[in-house]
Scaffold this motif. Structure first.
Motif, PDB file in Angstrom:
ATOM      1  N   ARG A 153       0.830  -1.217   0.000  1.00  0.00           N
ATOM      2  CA  ARG A 153       0.000   0.000   0.000  1.00  0.00           C
ATOM      3  C   ARG A 153       0.857   1.257   0.000  1.00  0.00           C
ATOM      4  NH1 ARG A 153      -5.159  -0.879   0.201  1.00  0.00           N
ATOM      5  NH2 ARG A 153      -6.027  -2.823   1.042  1.00  0.00           N
ATOM      6  N   ALA A 154       1.976   1.205   0.713  1.00  0.00           N
ATOM      7  CA  ALA A 154       2.876   2.364   0.735  1.00  0.00           C
ATOM      8  C   ALA A 154       3.433   2.628  -0.662  1.00  0.00           C
ATOM      9  CB  ALA A 154       4.004   2.126   1.730  1.00  0.00           C
ATOM     10  N   GLN A 155       3.805   1.561  -1.351  1.00  0.00           N
ATOM     11  CA  GLN A 155       4.335   1.713  -2.709  1.00  0.00           C
ATOM     12  C   GLN A 155       3.256   2.213  -3.663  1.00  0.00           C
ATOM     13  OE1 GLN A 155       5.898  -2.210  -3.517  1.00  0.00           O
ATOM     14  NE2 GLN A 155       7.950  -1.648  -2.810  1.00  0.00           N
ATOM     15  N   LEU A 156       2.046   1.641  -3.550  1.00  0.00           N
ATOM     16  CA  LEU A 156       0.964   2.046  -4.447  1.00  0.00           C
ATOM     17  C   LEU A 156       0.558   3.495  -4.197  1.00  0.00           C
ATOM     18  CD1 LEU A 156      -0.899   0.991  -6.668  1.00  0.00           C
ATOM     19  CD2 LEU A 156      -2.540   0.335  -4.903  1.00  0.00           C
ATOM     20  N   ASN A 157       0.493   3.876  -2.925  1.00  0.00           N
ATOM     21  CA  ASN A 157       0.133   5.256  -2.593  1.00  0.00           C
ATOM     22  C   ASN A 157       1.214   6.244  -3.026  1.00  0.00           C
ATOM     23  OD1 ASN A 157      -2.267   4.394  -1.437  1.00  0.00           O
ATOM     24  ND2 ASN A 157      -1.392   4.221   0.626  1.00  0.00           N
ATOM     25  N   GLY A 158       2.448   5.743  -3.102  1.00  0.00           N
ATOM     26  CA  GLY A 158       3.546   6.613  -3.514  1.00  0.00           C
ATOM     27  C   GLY A 158       3.654   6.782  -5.018  1.00  0.00           C
ATOM     28  N   MET A 159       2.876   6.019  -5.768  1.00  0.00           N
ATOM     29  CA  MET A 159       2.894   6.121  -7.225  1.00  0.00           C
ATOM     30  C   MET A 159       1.974   7.232  -7.700  1.00  0.00           C
ATOM     31  SD  MET A 159       2.745   2.225  -8.699  1.00  0.00           S
ATOM     32  CE  MET A 159       4.104   1.083  -8.509  1.00  0.00           C
ATOM     33  N   SER A 160       2.379   7.884  -8.741  1.00  0.00           N
ATOM     34  CA  SER A 160       1.505   8.860  -9.368  1.00  0.00           C
ATOM     35  C   SER A 160       0.448   8.120 -10.180  1.00  0.00           C
ATOM     36  CB  SER A 160       2.305   9.782 -10.290  1.00  0.00           C
ATOM     37  OG  SER A 160       2.852   9.050 -11.381  1.00  0.00           O
ATOM     38  N   GLU A 161      -0.584   8.823 -10.569  1.00  0.00           N
ATOM     39  CA  GLU A 161      -1.641   8.197 -11.374  1.00  0.00           C
ATOM     40  C   GLU A 161      -1.079   7.680 -12.693  1.00  0.00           C
ATOM     41  OE1 GLU A 161      -5.969   9.388 -13.357  1.00  0.00           O
ATOM     42  OE2 GLU A 161      -5.083  10.650 -11.798  1.00  0.00           O
ATOM     43  N   GLU A 162      -0.126   8.414 -13.232  1.00  0.00           N
ATOM     44  CA  GLU A 162       0.494   8.007 -14.496  1.00  0.00           C
ATOM     45  C   GLU A 162       1.283   6.699 -14.324  1.00  0.00           C
ATOM     46  OE1 GLU A 162       3.658   9.747 -17.833  1.00  0.00           O
ATOM     47  OE2 GLU A 162       2.886  11.034 -16.221  1.00  0.00           O
ATOM     48  N   GLU A 163       1.991   6.580 -13.207  1.00  0.00           N
ATOM     49  CA  GLU A 163       2.764   5.368 -12.939  1.00  0.00           C
ATOM     50  C   GLU A 163       1.843   4.168 -12.726  1.00  0.00           C
ATOM     51  OE1 GLU A 163       6.818   7.025 -10.765  1.00  0.00           O
ATOM     52  OE2 GLU A 163       4.956   6.865  -9.592  1.00  0.00           O
ATOM     53  N   GLN A 164       0.735   4.374 -12.021  1.00  0.00           N
ATOM     54  CA  GLN A 164      -0.213   3.288 -11.810  1.00  0.00           C
ATOM     55  C   GLN A 164      -0.826   2.839 -13.131  1.00  0.00           C
ATOM     56  OE1 GLN A 164      -3.139   3.843  -8.715  1.00  0.00           O
ATOM     57  NE2 GLN A 164      -1.709   4.916  -7.379  1.00  0.00           N
ATOM     58  N   THR A 165      -1.148   3.808 -13.972  1.00  0.00           N
ATOM     59  CA  THR A 165      -1.705   3.473 -15.289  1.00  0.00           C
ATOM     60  C   THR A 165      -0.711   2.679 -16.116  1.00  0.00           C
ATOM     61  OG1 THR A 165      -3.059   5.486 -15.294  1.00  0.00           O
ATOM     62  CG2 THR A 165      -2.658   4.420 -17.418  1.00  0.00           C
ATOM     63  N   GLY A 166       0.566   3.064 -16.054  1.00  0.00           N
ATOM     64  CA  GLY A 166       1.601   2.343 -16.785  1.00  0.00           C
ATOM     65  C   GLY A 166       1.752   0.913 -16.289  1.00  0.00           C
ATOM     66  N   LEU A 167       1.649   0.723 -14.968  1.00  0.00           N
ATOM     67  CA  LEU A 167       1.766  -0.611 -14.397  1.00  0.00           C
ATOM     68  C   LEU A 167       0.580  -1.476 -14.809  1.00  0.00           C
ATOM     69  CD1 LEU A 167       3.492  -2.367 -12.538  1.00  0.00           C
ATOM     70  CD2 LEU A 167       2.145  -1.525 -10.601  1.00  0.00           C
ATOM     71  N   ILE A 168      -0.608  -0.893 -14.800  1.00  0.00           N
ATOM     72  CA  ILE A 168      -1.808  -1.629 -15.220  1.00  0.00           C
ATOM     73  C   ILE A 168      -1.682  -2.059 -16.679  1.00  0.00           C
ATOM     74  CG2 ILE A 168      -4.287  -1.424 -15.678  1.00  0.00           C
ATOM     75  CD1 ILE A 168      -4.409   0.483 -13.255  1.00  0.00           C
ATOM     76  N   LYS A 169      -1.211  -1.139 -17.516  1.00  0.00           N
ATOM     77  CA  LYS A 169      -1.050  -1.459 -18.940  1.00  0.00           C
ATOM     78  C   LYS A 169      -0.018  -2.556 -19.148  1.00  0.00           C
ATOM     79  CE  LYS A 169      -2.392   3.012 -20.926  1.00  0.00           C
ATOM     80  NZ  LYS A 169      -1.921   4.188 -21.717  1.00  0.00           N
ATOM     81  N   SER A 170       1.063  -2.515 -18.365  1.00  0.00           N
ATOM     82  CA  SER A 170       2.109  -3.527 -18.481  1.00  0.00           C
ATOM     83  C   SER A 170       1.575  -4.914 -18.108  1.00  0.00           C
ATOM     84  CB  SER A 170       3.284  -3.165 -17.572  1.00  0.00           C
ATOM     85  OG  SER A 170       4.269  -4.180 -17.580  1.00  0.00           O
ATOM     86  N   HIS A 171       0.844  -4.986 -16.996  1.00  0.00           N
ATOM     87  CA  HIS A 171       0.273  -6.261 -16.571  1.00  0.00           C
ATOM     88  C   HIS A 171      -0.769  -6.756 -17.575  1.00  0.00           C
ATOM     89  CE1 HIS A 171       2.563  -5.914 -13.072  1.00  0.00           C
ATOM     90  NE2 HIS A 171       1.651  -5.497 -12.195  1.00  0.00           N
ATOM     91  N   THR A 172      -1.588  -5.846 -18.069  1.00  0.00           N
ATOM     92  CA  THR A 172      -2.624  -6.216 -19.039  1.00  0.00           C
ATOM     93  C   THR A 172      -1.993  -6.718 -20.331  1.00  0.00           C
ATOM     94  OG1 THR A 172      -4.135  -4.549 -18.122  1.00  0.00           O
ATOM     95  CG2 THR A 172      -4.630  -5.393 -20.321  1.00  0.00           C
ATOM     96  N   ARG A 173      -0.911  -6.075 -20.753  1.00  0.00           N
ATOM     97  CA  ARG A 173      -0.216  -6.490 -21.975  1.00  0.00           C
ATOM     98  C   ARG A 173       0.319  -7.917 -21.835  1.00  0.00           C
ATOM     99  NH1 ARG A 173       3.568  -3.051 -21.795  1.00  0.00           N
ATOM    100  NH2 ARG A 173       2.306  -1.361 -22.651  1.00  0.00           N
TER     101      ARG A 173
END
Length: 206
Positions: free
Chosen positions: A107-127
């Motif tokens: 949660r600390a890592q996720l909260n420390g991510m910007s919205e752009e970083e979270q979106t990039g991670l979601i796209k990477s996992h989805t890919r």
């Protein structure tokens, strides 16, 4: 007399050889057992908690592991970072030991991510999920083509059997993307709900 004993032994073991040992060898029984263990290990990567140290591997108990004097088993990181703990050999026990630490860190890592970083991670996992779904879809087609071109039946079955592990990997990365998207980190029963609601199916969203 010795010859008679040997003859009796041959006659006694012939049915077992013909109807059990030989068919198992023909159909690749050892390979099937090995593949089953591999699939079991892959399923563990979905259910077992991630290593809180390296975050790359998952915690698991090796199939040959022996309990200590307190009947506790060694759980080690599949990523080989060297981290390990001793606890009972069940999901509930390892979750109780590690989930508080992993949840806090995650949660600390996720909260420390910007919205752009979270979106990039979601796209990477989805890919990655989509890539494995493509592999899973190709396996039956390749197996059918191999059969049509005269390949050995066992070879076709082996190719077809790869559909399941590729599907498991596809579901795994789809689940990881969903976790980041919804913030559902290490919640008990979350994976079961994820599967029941059909969220693992490509293009299905919450």
């Amino acid at each position: 007399m010795e010859i008679l004993k040997k003859a009796k032994a041959v006659v006694k073991n012939t049915p077992k050889f013909m109807f059990w040992t030989m068919p198992r060898s023909i159909f690749g029984w050892r390979s099937i057992v090995s593949n089953h263990q591999h699939l079991t290990d892959m399923m563990d990567t979905l259910r077992n908690p991630h290593c809180p140290m390296c975050e790359k591997g998952v915690m698991f108990v090796h199939k040959d592991a022996e309990p200590d004097e307190n009947a506790l088993y060694p759980w080690t990181c599949s990523g080989g970072c060297g981290f390990g703990v001793f606890t009972q050999k069940n999901q509930k026990a390892i979750n109780e030991v590690l989930l508080p630490l992993i949840t806090k860190k995650g949660r600390a890592q996720l909260n420390g991510m910007s919205e752009e970083e979270q979106t990039g991670l979601i796209k990477s996992h989805t890919r990655q999920s989509r890539i494995f779904w493509v592999f899973a879809a190709l396996c039956p087609l390749i197996a059918l083509y191999s059969f049509a071109t005269g390949s050995v039946g066992l070879t076709c079955i082996s190719i077809l059997s790869m559909t399941l592990p590729f599907s498991i990997l596809a579901i795994k990365w789809s689940y990881r993307a969903w976790q980041v998207r919804t913030g559902t980190l290490y919640v008990e029963g979350a994976f079961k709900q994820f599967v029941k609601r059909g969220l693992w199916i490509p293009r299905v969203e919450i």
